[in-house]
Motif scaffolding. Structure first.
Motif, PDB file in Angstrom:
ATOM      1  N   GLU A  56       8.325  -7.784   6.890  1.00 46.09           N
ATOM      2  CA  GLU A  56       7.074  -7.417   6.197  1.00 46.09           C
ATOM      3  C   GLU A  56       5.870  -7.965   6.951  1.00 46.09           C
ATOM      4  N   ILE A  57       5.956  -9.195   7.424  1.00 48.73           N
ATOM      5  CA  ILE A  57       4.815  -9.760   8.151  1.00 48.73           C
ATOM      6  C   ILE A  57       4.668  -9.053   9.510  1.00 48.73           C
ATOM      7  N   ASN A  58       5.803  -8.678  10.107  1.00 43.20           N
ATOM      8  CA  ASN A  58       5.717  -7.950  11.391  1.00 43.20           C
ATOM      9  C   ASN A  58       4.996  -6.610  11.207  1.00 43.20           C
ATOM     10  N   LYS A  59       5.176  -5.976  10.032  1.00 44.44           N
ATOM     11  CA  LYS A  59       4.450  -4.712   9.778  1.00 44.44           C
ATOM     12  C   LYS A  59       2.946  -4.986   9.823  1.00 44.44           C
ATOM     13  N   ILE A 117      -7.943  -4.088   5.693  1.00 44.09           N
ATOM     14  CA  ILE A 117      -6.912  -4.698   4.835  1.00 44.09           C
ATOM     15  C   ILE A 117      -6.569  -3.755   3.689  1.00 44.09           C
ATOM     16  N   SER A 118      -7.586  -3.157   3.056  1.00 42.56           N
ATOM     17  CA  SER A 118      -7.271  -2.234   1.942  1.00 42.56           C
ATOM     18  C   SER A 118      -6.499  -1.027   2.472  1.00 42.56           C
ATOM     19  N   LYS A 119      -6.759  -0.626   3.740  1.00 40.73           N
ATOM     20  CA  LYS A 119      -6.014   0.508   4.321  1.00 40.73           C
ATOM     21  C   LYS A 119      -4.550   0.118   4.501  1.00 40.73           C
ATOM     22  N   PHE A 120      -4.304  -1.140   4.935  1.00 42.48           N
ATOM     23  CA  PHE A 120      -2.922  -1.594   5.139  1.00 42.48           C
ATOM     24  C   PHE A 120      -2.170  -1.560   3.806  1.00 42.48           C
ATOM     25  N   ILE A 121      -2.802  -2.066   2.745  1.00 36.91           N
ATOM     26  CA  ILE A 121      -2.138  -2.087   1.425  1.00 36.91           C
ATOM     27  C   ILE A 121      -1.876  -0.653   0.957  1.00 36.91           C
ATOM     28  N   ASP A 122      -2.836   0.266   1.230  1.00 38.35           N
ATOM     29  CA  ASP A 122      -2.623   1.684   0.869  1.00 38.35           C
ATOM     30  C   ASP A 122      -1.417   2.259   1.600  1.00 38.35           C
ATOM     31  N   LEU A 123      -1.245   1.863   2.882  1.00 41.74           N
ATOM     32  CA  LEU A 123      -0.099   2.370   3.653  1.00 41.74           C
ATOM     33  C   LEU A 123       1.212   1.884   3.032  1.00 41.74           C
ATOM     34  N   LEU A 124       1.220   0.632   2.551  1.00 38.12           N
ATOM     35  CA  LEU A 124       2.445   0.112   1.906  1.00 38.12           C
ATOM     36  C   LEU A 124       2.778   0.950   0.661  1.00 38.12           C
ATOM     37  N   LYS A 125       1.727   1.367  -0.046  1.00 41.63           N
ATOM     38  CA  LYS A 125       1.944   2.076  -1.314  1.00 41.63           C
ATOM     39  C   LYS A 125       2.358   3.538  -1.087  1.00 41.63           C
ATOM     40  N   ASN A 126       2.029   4.053   0.112  1.00 46.04           N
ATOM     41  CA  ASN A 126       2.279   5.478   0.376  1.00 46.04           C
ATOM     42  C   ASN A 126       3.703   5.681   0.903  1.00 46.04           C
ATOM     43  N   PRO A 127       4.630   6.238   0.076  1.00 47.14           N
ATOM     44  CA  PRO A 127       6.034   6.381   0.498  1.00 47.14           C
ATOM     45  C   PRO A 127       6.177   7.163   1.799  1.00 47.14           C
ATOM     46  N   ARG A 147      11.918  -6.839   2.177  1.00 41.67           N
ATOM     47  CA  ARG A 147      11.940  -6.482   0.760  1.00 41.67           C
ATOM     48  C   ARG A 147      10.631  -5.759   0.448  1.00 41.67           C
ATOM     49  N   SER A 148      10.712  -4.588  -0.205  1.00 41.96           N
ATOM     50  CA  SER A 148       9.508  -3.781  -0.464  1.00 41.96           C
ATOM     51  C   SER A 148       8.771  -4.309  -1.689  1.00 41.96           C
ATOM     52  N   ILE A 149       8.248  -5.514  -1.558  1.00 40.89           N
ATOM     53  CA  ILE A 149       7.409  -6.116  -2.616  1.00 40.89           C
ATOM     54  C   ILE A 149       6.154  -6.620  -1.928  1.00 40.89           C
ATOM     55  N   TYR A 150       4.962  -6.282  -2.485  1.00 41.09           N
ATOM     56  CA  TYR A 150       3.734  -6.899  -1.961  1.00 41.09           C
ATOM     57  C   TYR A 150       3.039  -7.607  -3.117  1.00 41.09           C
ATOM     58  N   SER A 151       2.472  -8.788  -2.787  1.00 42.11           N
ATOM     59  CA  SER A 151       1.896  -9.676  -3.814  1.00 42.11           C
ATOM     60  C   SER A 151       0.495 -10.068  -3.375  1.00 42.11           C
ATOM     61  N   SER A 164       4.140   6.912   4.378  1.00 40.40           N
ATOM     62  CA  SER A 164       3.483   6.305   5.558  1.00 40.40           C
ATOM     63  C   SER A 164       4.510   5.686   6.499  1.00 40.40           C
ATOM     64  N   GLU A 165       4.022   5.378   7.705  1.00 42.00           N
ATOM     65  CA  GLU A 165       4.933   4.796   8.716  1.00 42.00           C
ATOM     66  C   GLU A 165       5.443   3.425   8.271  1.00 42.00           C
ATOM     67  N   MET A 166       4.772   2.811   7.239  1.00 43.66           N
ATOM     68  CA  MET A 166       5.215   1.486   6.769  1.00 43.66           C
ATOM     69  C   MET A 166       6.484   1.607   5.924  1.00 43.66           C
ATOM     70  N   ASN A 167       6.782   2.853   5.509  1.00 41.69           N
ATOM     71  CA  ASN A 167       7.885   3.016   4.554  1.00 41.69           C
ATOM     72  C   ASN A 167       9.100   3.661   5.190  1.00 41.69           C
ATOM     73  N   ASN A 168       9.250   3.460   6.544  1.00 40.88           N
ATOM     74  CA  ASN A 168      10.396   4.123   7.186  1.00 40.88           C
ATOM     75  C   ASN A 168      11.679   3.689   6.461  1.00 40.88           C
ATOM     76  N   ASN A 169      12.356   4.625   5.868  1.00 39.60           N
ATOM     77  CA  ASN A 169      13.644   4.501   5.135  1.00 39.60           C
ATOM     78  C   ASN A 169      13.749   3.235   4.289  1.00 39.60           C
ATOM     79  N   CYS A 170      12.631   2.735   3.751  1.00 37.35           N
ATOM     80  CA  CYS A 170      12.828   1.653   2.779  1.00 37.35           C
ATOM     81  C   CYS A 170      12.317   2.158   1.424  1.00 37.35           C
TER      82      CYS A 170
END
Ligand code: P6P
Length: 343
Positions: free
Chosen positions: A334-337, A229-239, A212-216, A241-247
């Motif tokens: 999400e944790i695997n990412k 850690i701030s870079k990881f959160i930035d990757l989640l926010k960047n549509p 689920r594309s929710i981060y808390s 980025s590799e973290m957002n493959n088709n989600c």
């Protein structure tokens, strides 16, 4: 005559415990006694909070009541809830040791029959209490270990691996009062029916969504985090980025009350994190009565829970009863990412 079908065979928590007790080794019923005492404490705390909130609101309209007094009432709720919990654990007769967020030291109950006192209970009586007067959901979080009678130093019964927990639960005092409970055979959700005064089984064998594309996370701490850690959160926010493959792009959801944030994560999925930062070098959340029970529950619902280094929370071992830990918990994907990113 009302048309809706009335369920005349509801499963109350006492019935659920008795039915599941048959599956348990300790058929002596001690766990049943403990869980009945726990559910009484949750009902009593729930009622006390709701009454206090009403008193608070009445006071708020009475200008002669200073804000401090209201603050005091709120502070008292921490103490009252801790006393309710302590008395329930002491009187049930099967608890030897109690660790509470509100008590500096371990509490040992001098029972009349040592071999009946088979459990060590660790709890945060009102987690998130700073949010109480804002009407935000708060909760009670509990982890349960079995006492090893051969261990002489009683503290060693709680300074052990999370894998040794025999049960964990939290009660959330929100619009309704919810109870999520595991004995290591999955998670079951109950809702308090105030008219019956019973917790009713409403979410049997609960599973956390795989993705689920929710981060808390509290992004106010960004400049105190390790830059990774701030870079990881930035990757989640960047549509892109590799973290957002088709989600779908990520949404931010942060309540600031762990029980409320974790409860939403259970039901909607996503990831919840409180990483280490310059102010909280070992994290802010406590291992024994926040990270351990929530990790046990999330894993039992098919999710994952690790620390900033990717270590499984359940494999950790506290040195002191109020030790803290960083935590990343939630949907497996999400944790695997996060795990892939820090590998
Ligand atoms: P912050 C509440 O005070 C608490 O202990 C947890 O319930 C919650 O997850 C966390 O602290 C919130 O901390 O620093 O984001 O306000």
């Amino acid at each position: 005559n009302s048309s809706e079908a009335i369920n005349t065979d509801i499963v109350t928590l006492p019935r659920f415990i008795l039915e599941s007790q048959q599956q348990f080794k300790q058929a002596r019923g001690n766990l049943t006694l403990l869980l009945n005492a726990l559910q009484f404490a949750f009902k009593f705390i729930s009622q006390t909070i709701r009454k206090a909130e009403l008193v608070n609101l009445i006071n708020l309209h009475n200008s002669s009541i200073t804000i401090n007094a209201t603050g005091d009432v709120q502070k008292k709720l921490d103490i009252i809830s801790d006393e309710i919990f302590l008395n329930a654990m002491k009187s049930c007769g099967v608890v030897k040791i109690l660790v509470s967020e509100e008590q500096e030291d371990l509490i040992v109950f001098q029972g009349n029959n040592i071999n009946d006192q088979t459990y060590a209970v660790c709890c945060d009586p009102i987690d998130g209490s700073s949010n109480l007067d804002a009407g935000v959901a708060v909760g009670t979080i509990v982890s349960i270990f079995k006492i090893d009678p051969n261990v002489k130093d009683l503290k060693q019964n709680v300074l052990r691996s999370g894998n040794d927990m025999v049960a964990a639960c939290y009660a959330m005092y929100g619009a309704s009062t919810h109870l999520f409970l595991t004995f290591g055979q999955g998670v079951d959700g109950f809702t308090l029916d105030n008219n019956l005064g019973e917790f009713i089984l409403t979410q049997p064998n609960l599973r956390i969504p795989q993705q689920r594309s929710i981060y808390s996370i509290n992004e106010g701490n960004t400049f105190n985090w390790d830059p990774k850690i701030s870079k990881f959160i930035d990757l989640l926010k960047n549509p892109q980025s590799e973290m957002n493959n088709n989600c779908v792009p990520y949404s931010a959801r942060y309540i600031g009350s762990m029980v409320a944030d974790v409860h939403r994560t259970f039901l909607y999925g996503g990831l919840f994190s409180y990483p280490c930062d310059k102010k909280n070098k070992n994290g802010k959340l406590r291992l024994l009565y926040e990270a351990f029970p929530m990790a046990f529950l999330v894993e039992q619902a098919g999710g994952k829970a690790v620390n900033d280094f990717g270590e499984r929370i359940m494999d950790l071992k506290p040195k002191h009863i109020h030790d803290k830990s960083s935590i990343w918990l939630g949907s497996t994907e999400e944790i695997n990412k996060f795990l892939t990113y820090i590998a």
